[in-house]
Design an enzyme around this catalytic site. Sequence first.
Site: not given
Length: 256
Positions: A148, A161, A165
């Site tokens: 991402s 999150y 990542k």
Amino acid sequence: MMISLPQTPSFKLTGKRALVTGASSGIGLACAVALAEAGAHVTLVARRGDQLSELSAALLDKGWLSDVLVLDITDLSALDAEIASRAPYDVVVNSAGLARHSPATDTTADDFDAVFSLNVKAAYFLFQLVAKRLLSAKKRGSLISISSQMAHVGGLDRAVYCASKHAVEGFTKAMAIEWGKAGIRVNTICPTFIKTELTASTFDDPDKRAWIESHIKLDRVGEVEDLMGAVLYLASDASNMVTGTSLKVDGGWTAE
């Protein structure tokens, strides 16, 4: 004297075996289509068997090759057994992922563990298991994570999150160093916000959509088709000198 012209490397994947996780919808489905269209036999992996069967049938209608594996990749024992029982995969695209967004002060241990279990732990051991098979067979390969843009920046309500990542980017670099001499390449693709079933609620929120659009310099949100060329590039011989890096498909979000 005639000029000796260089030859463009092939983007074709004829004869290659590929595995795509999260293949039942969205980005994973698009990646599977791109690889199958280029000639690979694609193993479609997800927990939703009905959707996988529909996709496999649609690929067959095009004359493209695939098989279905219904599997939760966080079940490491089952994952190990499946990878060990199959011929080595030349290409792996890990598109399975999870997001649980909230302010950092509201993060629960359950949310943290769920996100890291899939985004980091399962991803790590998937690549480990596939690489071990490739090393044993003395074969080259390309391992690709759908990461991402949030692996390179921060974002509101995205601490867990982003952390997951960023971790993927870290093990990508380390694995690329370890396995480079064996011809196993490890890279990530880092998309911006892509329109899928999972992101529909985000785009339906006017404030969130305005925030997203204000950061994308190309003045539009992403479509799954925007990632298909990127995954084909990293999977094919066209990227033979590319490893340990991230290909940002973010419309300029991280250019700031």
